[in-house]
Design a protein around this motif. Structure first.
Motif, short mmCIF file in Angstrom:
data_model
loop_
_atom_site.label_atom_id
_atom_site.label_comp_id
_atom_site.label_asym_id
_atom_site.label_seq_id
_atom_site.Cartn_x
_atom_site.Cartn_y
_atom_site.Cartn_z
N ILE A 1 1.03 -1.14 0.05
CA ILE A 1 -0.04 0.15 -0.10
C ILE A 1 0.90 1.23 -0.01
O ILE A 1 0.59 2.25 -0.52
CB ILE A 1 -1.28 -0.29 1.21
CG1 ILE A 1 -1.92 -1.23 1.02
CG2 ILE A 1 -1.69 1.27 1.32
CD1 ILE A 1 -3.05 -1.46 2.13
N ARG A 2 2.09 1.26 0.71
CA ARG A 2 2.97 2.20 0.56
C ARG A 2 3.48 2.60 -0.57
O ARG A 2 3.64 3.68 -0.99
CB ARG A 2 4.03 1.90 1.67
CG ARG A 2 5.09 3.38 2.04
CD ARG A 2 5.89 3.05 3.02
NE ARG A 2 6.72 1.74 3.13
CZ ARG A 2 6.50 0.68 4.03
NH1 ARG A 2 5.46 0.77 4.95
NH2 ARG A 2 7.06 -0.23 3.89
N ALA A 3 3.79 1.59 -1.23
CA ALA A 3 4.45 1.83 -2.85
C ALA A 3 3.17 2.30 -3.37
O ALA A 3 3.47 3.05 -4.50
CB ALA A 3 5.02 0.40 -3.27
N GLY A 4 2.08 1.72 -3.59
CA GLY A 4 0.90 2.11 -4.35
C GLY A 4 0.66 3.66 -4.10
O GLY A 4 0.44 4.39 -4.99
N ALA B 1 10.70 6.17 -4.79
CA ALA B 1 10.35 5.49 -3.52
C ALA B 1 9.36 4.27 -3.87
O ALA B 1 9.70 3.19 -2.99
CB ALA B 1 9.73 6.60 -2.44
N ALA B 2 8.54 4.51 -4.63
CA ALA B 2 7.65 3.39 -4.79
C ALA B 2 8.40 2.30 -5.68
O ALA B 2 8.47 1.11 -5.21
CB ALA B 2 6.59 4.07 -6.04
N THR C 1 6.20 1.64 -13.00
CA THR C 1 6.80 2.90 -12.29
C THR C 1 8.10 3.37 -12.94
O THR C 1 8.31 4.69 -13.12
CB THR C 1 7.33 2.35 -10.80
OG1 THR C 1 6.05 1.80 -10.12
CG2 THR C 1 7.84 3.66 -9.99
N ARG C 2 8.91 2.65 -13.37
CA ARG C 2 10.10 3.28 -14.42
C ARG C 2 9.43 3.80 -15.46
O ARG C 2 10.10 4.89 -15.88
CB ARG C 2 10.89 1.79 -14.76
CG ARG C 2 11.96 1.36 -13.61
CD ARG C 2 12.84 0.32 -14.35
NE ARG C 2 13.79 -0.03 -13.49
CZ ARG C 2 14.85 0.37 -12.91
NH1 ARG C 2 15.10 1.45 -13.38
NH2 ARG C 2 15.81 -0.09 -12.07
#
Length: 197
Positions: free
Chosen positions: A28-31, A55-56, A72-73
């Motif tokens: 959830i933090r990465a999301g 960070a994600a 994300t990249r």
């Protein structure tokens, strides 16, 4: 995400709700970080998006969730391109393209190809899914050049060369310059590197 539909207020609200739940765990933090970065990018703040997206990426990589890391990249590449760092943008897109290809995510490969084409570079197939720039760096490594010498020859920073090497090692599944050199010779990349621009 709501930003693609043009509803920034809804997107901001969704990101705020997701961020409030971030303490529930790394996914959830990465999301939440990725959504915050995507929102900032969509709202025209690419520099503000980069720390959130990186960070994600760090979490997705640590959790070994390659599809989300590749998505994300792609966003990191868009943010880098928006701030004028085309070399970093291409590096991110080359890497995520190879990840998508390994996963069989063909629509995502096509989307990244469009980004690379718009950036003036159509990807050429190479062993291990290496980009043309990575083949060039690998060829120079195989010829015995140091990171500093490679950076000077290619007009890159040493940090960018190090990132290229890290991506190369990951793509061809080696852990040393010696392993990378062996791969380069096995696949005829030492001779090819001089012809790549």
């Amino acid at each position: 995400m709501a930003t693609t539909a043009g509803d920034s207020a809804l997107a901001r609200s969704a990101v705020a709700e997701l961020s409030a739940l971030a303490e529930l765990g790394p996914v959830i933090r990465a999301g939440a970080a990725g959504a915050t970065g995507a929102l900032r990018l969509a709202e025209g703040d690419p520099a503000g998006a980069l720390p959130e997206l990186r960070a994600a990426l760090q979490v997705w990589t640590a959790l070994d969730i390659p599809y989300e890391a590749a998505r994300t990249r792609r966003l990191i590449g868009q943010a880098c391109g928006a701030i004028g760092d085309q070399d970093a943008a291409r590096l991110e897109w080359d890497t995520c393209r190879a990840m998508f290809a390994r996963l069989g995510a063909l629509p995502d490969v096509s989307a990244v190809d469009a980004l690379l084409g718009a950036a003036g570079r159509v990807p050429a197939p190479a062993p291990g899914g290496l980009s043309a720039r990575e083949v060039e760096v690998l060829g120079l490594v195989a010829s015995g050049m140091t990171n500093s010498a490679i950076a000077q020859k290619l007009s890159l920073s040493e940090k960018t060369v190090s990132r290229h090497l890290s991506n190369i090692f990951s793509k061809i599944d080696v852990s040393s310059r010696a392993g990378a050199t062996a791969f380069a010779y096995q696949h005829g990349l030492v001779q090819r590197q001089s012809s790549i621009t």
